[in-house]
Motif scaffolding. Structure first.
Motif, PDB file in Angstrom:
ATOM      1  N   ASP A  21     123.215  66.377  71.676  1.00  0.00           N
ATOM      2  CA  ASP A  21     122.693  65.016  71.531  1.00  0.00           C
ATOM      3  C   ASP A  21     122.715  64.527  70.081  1.00  0.00           C
ATOM      4  O   ASP A  21     122.230  63.439  69.780  1.00  0.00           O
ATOM      5  CB  ASP A  21     121.272  64.919  72.105  1.00  0.00           C
ATOM      6  CG  ASP A  21     120.272  65.828  71.395  1.00  0.00           C
ATOM      7  OD1 ASP A  21     120.602  66.414  70.340  1.00  0.00           O
ATOM      8  OD2 ASP A  21     119.140  65.953  71.907  1.00  0.00           O
ATOM      9  N   LEU A  22     123.260  65.341  69.179  1.00  0.00           N
ATOM     10  CA  LEU A  22     123.418  64.994  67.757  1.00  0.00           C
ATOM     11  C   LEU A  22     122.083  64.803  67.037  1.00  0.00           C
ATOM     12  O   LEU A  22     122.035  64.147  65.995  1.00  0.00           O
ATOM     13  CB  LEU A  22     124.270  63.729  67.587  1.00  0.00           C
ATOM     14  CG  LEU A  22     125.655  63.739  68.229  1.00  0.00           C
ATOM     15  CD1 LEU A  22     126.352  62.397  68.023  1.00  0.00           C
ATOM     16  CD2 LEU A  22     126.501  64.869  67.660  1.00  0.00           C
ATOM     17  N   LYS A  23     121.030  65.407  67.562  1.00  0.00           N
ATOM     18  CA  LYS A  23     119.706  65.221  66.945  1.00  0.00           C
ATOM     19  C   LYS A  23     119.300  66.372  66.027  1.00  0.00           C
ATOM     20  O   LYS A  23     118.580  66.161  65.056  1.00  0.00           O
ATOM     21  CB  LYS A  23     118.649  65.030  68.038  1.00  0.00           C
ATOM     22  CG  LYS A  23     118.786  63.701  68.779  1.00  0.00           C
ATOM     23  CD  LYS A  23     117.676  63.531  69.811  1.00  0.00           C
ATOM     24  CE  LYS A  23     117.795  62.193  70.516  1.00  0.00           C
ATOM     25  NZ  LYS A  23     116.734  61.997  71.544  1.00  0.00           N
ATOM     26  N   LEU A  55     121.941  78.132  72.401  1.00  0.00           N
ATOM     27  CA  LEU A  55     120.528  78.318  72.062  1.00  0.00           C
ATOM     28  C   LEU A  55     119.946  77.067  71.402  1.00  0.00           C
ATOM     29  O   LEU A  55     118.802  76.681  71.673  1.00  0.00           O
ATOM     30  CB  LEU A  55     120.376  79.524  71.133  1.00  0.00           C
ATOM     31  CG  LEU A  55     120.665  80.894  71.761  1.00  0.00           C
ATOM     32  CD1 LEU A  55     120.669  81.980  70.696  1.00  0.00           C
ATOM     33  CD2 LEU A  55     119.652  81.212  72.859  1.00  0.00           C
ATOM     34  N   LEU A  56     120.737  76.426  70.553  1.00  0.00           N
ATOM     35  CA  LEU A  56     120.279  75.202  69.893  1.00  0.00           C
ATOM     36  C   LEU A  56     119.977  74.124  70.930  1.00  0.00           C
ATOM     37  O   LEU A  56     118.952  73.431  70.860  1.00  0.00           O
ATOM     38  CB  LEU A  56     121.337  74.726  68.899  1.00  0.00           C
ATOM     39  CG  LEU A  56     121.006  73.465  68.099  1.00  0.00           C
ATOM     40  CD1 LEU A  56     119.800  73.686  67.192  1.00  0.00           C
ATOM     41  CD2 LEU A  56     122.214  73.035  67.272  1.00  0.00           C
ATOM     42  N   ASN A  57     120.864  73.967  71.909  1.00  0.00           N
ATOM     43  CA  ASN A  57     120.656  72.963  72.956  1.00  0.00           C
ATOM     44  C   ASN A  57     119.473  73.304  73.859  1.00  0.00           C
ATOM     45  O   ASN A  57     118.868  72.405  74.460  1.00  0.00           O
ATOM     46  CB  ASN A  57     121.930  72.813  73.802  1.00  0.00           C
ATOM     47  CG  ASN A  57     123.026  72.062  73.074  1.00  0.00           C
ATOM     48  OD1 ASN A  57     122.778  71.068  72.409  1.00  0.00           O
ATOM     49  ND2 ASN A  57     124.255  72.559  73.179  1.00  0.00           N
ATOM     50  N   ASP A  58     119.127  74.574  73.923  1.00  0.00           N
ATOM     51  CA  ASP A  58     117.977  75.006  74.723  1.00  0.00           C
ATOM     52  C   ASP A  58     116.667  74.942  73.936  1.00  0.00           C
ATOM     53  O   ASP A  58     115.619  75.374  74.422  1.00  0.00           O
ATOM     54  CB  ASP A  58     118.192  76.445  75.222  1.00  0.00           C
ATOM     55  CG  ASP A  58     119.249  76.529  76.311  1.00  0.00           C
ATOM     56  OD1 ASP A  58     119.576  75.472  76.898  1.00  0.00           O
ATOM     57  OD2 ASP A  58     119.766  77.640  76.558  1.00  0.00           O
ATOM     58  N   GLY A  59     116.748  74.414  72.713  1.00  0.00           N
ATOM     59  CA  GLY A  59     115.551  74.327  71.886  1.00  0.00           C
ATOM     60  C   GLY A  59     115.166  75.621  71.216  1.00  0.00           C
ATOM     61  O   GLY A  59     114.031  75.775  70.746  1.00  0.00           O
ATOM     62  N   LYS A  60     116.092  76.562  71.137  1.00  0.00           N
ATOM     63  CA  LYS A  60     115.811  77.876  70.554  1.00  0.00           C
ATOM     64  C   LYS A  60     116.645  78.124  69.301  1.00  0.00           C
ATOM     65  O   LYS A  60     116.958  79.272  68.963  1.00  0.00           O
ATOM     66  CB  LYS A  60     116.084  78.969  71.597  1.00  0.00           C
ATOM     67  CG  LYS A  60     115.274  78.819  72.881  1.00  0.00           C
ATOM     68  CD  LYS A  60     115.687  79.857  73.915  1.00  0.00           C
ATOM     69  CE  LYS A  60     114.930  79.656  75.226  1.00  0.00           C
ATOM     70  NZ  LYS A  60     115.381  80.632  76.267  1.00  0.00           N
TER      71      LYS A  60
END
Length: 332
Positions: A21-23, A55-60
């Protein structure tokens, strides 16, 4: 997977992994220091980057931070090779029609391509710094791919397998310098100043079903001074796909990992889709009215180039540049 290069005071920056999401983003430390290093050993490094991306996309994400395109260099701040193609024959037809000339049949059989300067790319928010407006400053919105090693003589099918990343590109042109350079028949290095790229480079799978046949089947949106001027579909009317462009480049030489190959200005036969460069708009005016009325860019003008997915979300982030005056002898 989405990758970018963070400004860190060095020539090649720091490789970072960016969320879908580019955030958010995280530094790819422990995996690869730069994007070129990742491309040099893609088979080993890409799976590690992809796992970090998941992992980044999963909030980790590991020590993640807010992603800001203003802090980015071009994904590849410099490249061993940058070749710009002319994949949209409609654009070439308009240029010739505006001159009352016939398009040579050879232009339909194999792509045109020029060797660009790969040593000094612009980041997505870097100014287009030039000393003179009268050179005919033009944006040129297109798409580019980054390859792995492509051997000399590779077929289009073989070249297709070596596409690693896609980016958006603003291949800035100085239109009023081009005629004299082209007349010499040996390229146009002065007419092609530094090229700008999108904040992130993405693997083809990030486009989903829109990536097919070696083309990106989505509209490429250009806004000049805040006004939308074009949204041609990059997959429509692309006469030569990226595998064909790469194979053309590699006919007589190897293309090494990190080679960038561009599409040229995206152009559709449907004029209602607008334009990806001012030169095309001027050609349409010449054909219709006998004279071109749209001026080229001037100091203070802005250009925004972006591609959205089917859900209206930005894929690459946006190129947002301003034309600024600079001293001819003063380095950026």
């Amino acid at each position: 997977m989405k990758l970018a290069t963070l400004k860190d005071g060095t020539r090649d920056g720091q490789l970072i992994i960016v969320s879908r999401d580019l955030k958010t983003a995280q530094v790819a430390d422990g995996i690869a220091p730069t994007l070129q290093r990742a491309l040099d050993d893609w088979g080993f490094i890409a799976p590690q980057l992809d796992e970090a991306y998941r992992l980044l996309n999963d909030g980790k994400g590991r020590r993640s931070f807010d992603f800001d395109p203003a802090n980015c260099m071009a994904p590849l701040p410099r490249a061993f090779q940058w070749a710009g193609g002319a994949a949209y024959v409609n654009h070439l037809e308009l240029v010739h029609a505006a001159r009352n000339a016939e398009l040579p049949e050879s232009f339909r059989d194999e792509p045109l391509m020029h060797q660009g300067a790969g040593d000094d790319f612009l980041g997505p928010r870097d100014d287009i710094a030039l000393p003179r407006e009268e050179w005919g400053i033009d944006f040129e919105a297109g798409i580019a791919v980054v390859t792995d090693d492509v051997p000399m003589g590779a077929t289009p099918d073989e070249a297709h397998q070596q596409i690693r990343l896609l980016m958006l590109v603003n291949d800035v042109s100085l239109r009023k310098l081009m005629p004299d350079e082209l007349a010499k028949g040996f390229g146009f290095p002065q007419s092609k100043p530094a090229t700008g790229f999108s904040p992130v480079a993405v693997t083809p799978d990030e486009l989903g079903d829109a990536w097919k046949g070696g083309k990106a089947h989505l509209p490429l949106r250009s806004s000049w001074n805040g006004k939308p001027v074009g949204q041609p579909n990059a997959g429509v009317d692309m006469a030569f796909n990226f595998p064909q462009l790469i194979a053309h480049l590699a006919m007589t030489r190897n293309a090494r990992a990190g080679a960038i190959v561009g599409s040229g200005a995206v152009s559709n036969k449907d004029a209602k889709k607008g334009y990806s460069c001012i030169a095309e708009k001027r050609c349409l005016e010449l054909i219709a009215d006998g004279e071109a009325s749209t001026p080229f860019m001037v100091f203070g003008d802005t250009i925004r180039i972006e591609m959205l997915d089917a859900d209206g979300k930005s894929i690459f982030g946006a190129i947002e540049q301003t034309v600024k005056q600079t001293d001819l002898r003063k380095p950026r």
